[in-house]
Write a protein that holds these residues in place. Sequence first.
Motif, mmCIF file in Angstrom:
data_model
loop_
_atom_site.group_PDB
_atom_site.id
_atom_site.type_symbol
_atom_site.label_atom_id
_atom_site.label_comp_id
_atom_site.label_asym_id
_atom_site.label_seq_id
_atom_site.Cartn_x
_atom_site.Cartn_y
_atom_site.Cartn_z
ATOM 1 N N GLU A 135 0.830 -1.213 0.000
ATOM 2 C CA GLU A 135 0.000 0.000 0.000
ATOM 3 C C GLU A 135 0.862 1.259 0.000
ATOM 4 O OE1 GLU A 135 -3.458 2.326 0.060
ATOM 5 O OE2 GLU A 135 -3.221 0.170 -0.311
ATOM 6 N N GLU A 311 1.677 10.057 2.335
ATOM 7 C CA GLU A 311 0.502 10.167 1.484
ATOM 8 C C GLU A 311 0.676 11.218 0.384
ATOM 9 O OE1 GLU A 311 -3.118 10.623 3.591
ATOM 10 O OE2 GLU A 311 -2.919 8.741 4.706
ATOM 11 N N SER A 326 -0.402 10.539 12.632
ATOM 12 C CA SER A 326 -0.071 9.681 11.498
ATOM 13 C C SER A 326 1.406 9.716 11.134
ATOM 14 C CB SER A 326 -0.922 10.071 10.283
ATOM 15 O OG SER A 326 -0.671 11.414 9.913
ATOM 16 N N LYS A 515 -7.949 -0.015 5.915
ATOM 17 C CA LYS A 515 -8.460 1.340 6.124
ATOM 18 C C LYS A 515 -9.982 1.365 6.170
ATOM 19 C CE LYS A 515 -4.542 3.853 4.116
ATOM 20 N NZ LYS A 515 -4.098 4.808 3.070
ATOM 21 N N GLU A 516 -10.625 0.640 5.255
ATOM 22 C CA GLU A 516 -12.080 0.645 5.209
ATOM 23 C C GLU A 516 -12.692 0.088 6.487
ATOM 24 O OE1 GLU A 516 -10.089 -0.398 2.953
ATOM 25 O OE2 GLU A 516 -10.557 0.570 1.036
ATOM 26 N N ASP A 518 -11.098 0.099 9.443
ATOM 27 C CA ASP A 518 -10.417 0.711 10.601
ATOM 28 C C ASP A 518 -9.622 -0.309 11.400
ATOM 29 O OD1 ASP A 518 -11.300 3.358 10.147
ATOM 30 O OD2 ASP A 518 -13.231 2.894 11.061
ATOM 31 N N ASN A 525 2.250 -3.235 11.293
ATOM 32 C CA ASN A 525 2.842 -1.950 10.939
ATOM 33 C C ASN A 525 4.256 -1.833 11.483
ATOM 34 O OD1 ASN A 525 1.177 0.263 9.469
ATOM 35 N ND2 ASN A 525 -0.332 -0.781 10.745
#
Length: 631
Positions: A135, A311, A326, A515-516, A518, A525
């Motif tokens: 990602e 991002e 973040s 992400k969708e 949560d 990570n």
Amino acid sequence: MKRYYRQAPSSKGLEKIERGIIERYSPEFYANLNTGVLEQYLEEKNEKEFDKRELNWFNVSLPLIIGVVFVLITSYVGLKIGMAVGSTWYMIYIIGIALKWSDKQIKIAGSVAGSVTAVSAGWIFVYTALYILHEQGTVHFSWIQTMPVAIIGSALLSVLALRVAVSLRRIWVIEDPLPMPGFEAPLTLLDIAKKAYTGMAKRVKRTVQLVVSLLMVSAGFVFLRDFPLLNRKSVFQKIFGGRFYDRGSIMMPKATSKYFWANFYLSPMLVAMGWFLMVKGAFIVCLGSIVTWLLINPLSVYFGATAYDPEIGKTVIISNPFLAYSNIARMIAMGAIVGSGFAALAKTIPVLKGIATFPSAQSPSVLKNIKLFTGIIFSVLALMFFLTSRSLLGSISLSLLLVLFCFFLAVVLIKIMGEVGQCPISAMGLIVLIMLILLLRTLGLDPNTTAILGILAVTAFCASIAVSANLFYDFKVGLYAGNQPRNLIKAQLIGILPGAILSGVFVSMLALNLKELDLLAPQANAFAAITAALLGFHVNYWLLLGGIAIGIVAEVITGRGTAFALGMYFPLGITLPLLLGGGLRFLWEKKLPKLKPEEKSLKLVNTYATCTGLIAGESIMGAIVCIAILI
């Protein structure tokens, strides 16, 4: 041989053991646990009282089916909050009691289901890192290329790790039994199973009905909260969505949040998880979130810190708590997870010295009689890694190290679990990942191939040591219940391959929608961040090192540094429901002192079952929502 763990036997218990009249689950029985004398007596007695019915098709097939559901639940919970509370065993025990199975049959059933879910540890904590790196655009891979390697590797290494546990059984279960804190809970349930014929079965059936009812309530709530029913929005989002509510969170308005932000996530599962953690554990997790959201983030905004934002691909000035979280706080939290894991392992070094001090004539020979088997596993792993990397030297070196790590670190993990009742699987995985990536880079493999091979290898490693620890735990409890060790081994073997396949499917499905849904996936990570750092991708080393220092300090001070570090990674909305659940349990337990021990056990089992229903309902509906999003 010097005995490190044996407890002194009671005079009355010793007399009954010598006369051969001590009864299972009697007061004298409990008084002589971990004495070595009782364990050797039971070992001989179990061989004479072999029960052919303890392993049959029904008490294997039913837990396999239930295990399938709990692989999904464990995967969802593990990716949601980074903790995989083992809720499979007591559900199996409760169902077995309701069906009037013997305590031996229940233990076998629990072993099958436990094996199915134990394999998922490597997939949840490690394999997901591949999707995270993909990602981020730093690693490119195909699931068709990687998933079969991880499945076969997990299954093969798990079988090898089981052999390690078998080799250690005589020393640390019979002769010098490890205390293994917490094993008393399943033993108490097996005690209750022996009494199920006296009227408890009806009460247990009501407990099962309660689980199903709570599961439906929890699933229904999550359906209203998350399912994209109305123009791709959930019912709650359609009705309450706005400044104070968004996707399940009651929150402060984001537009007015200059330095800090707080929310409360409406989640039955999180409240139930808090119940399992109890108030102290939940508070430590919540304290980590408080440090992030009320200290690190406000300070980052106040001083106008700068950080690289992946991002948008450039360095930005931290102007609000969301950018701070973040781009600064999460990196510190990842370092804290690593640091706390290393500190926890370092604290066990004095515990491990006993391994090296056994006389050579009596030391556990892990390599004995398995050279051919180990050679086959090594060859298969080397072939799979070669097909993935096209590097012969890299594949051989990686496979050799992986087999050696499986042998020796499985011993370390069992010793740690036996001493403190905890399994630092992800911490060991981080150590192995660092060593393997450094090896592969030294051999000249490119960063993309190195990342894929390293994560696949550590996925298999973490799955294998989780399975070996699970079997050793079963050896401990099964000895007291009267199970044959060979049947416990068979039960574990039955669940490995289905567990590896299901874990691959479920974790991949969830990882595609982190992400969708949560799903924060903190350990994954952390693995992704360490991989990126070692391969030279963009990582702020100062933040990572600062987090490692925080994690070490937290582990030294609290003894639960990993829980604190996980809390640092979470929004307050995730940890406040945990604290609510822990607080509710504290208040509930204040009312119990007047009850008899048997009544306390039954009431506690009922609360576990209730919490399991809440967790299962949200996890299953979460997977259904995931499928709806994919469609």
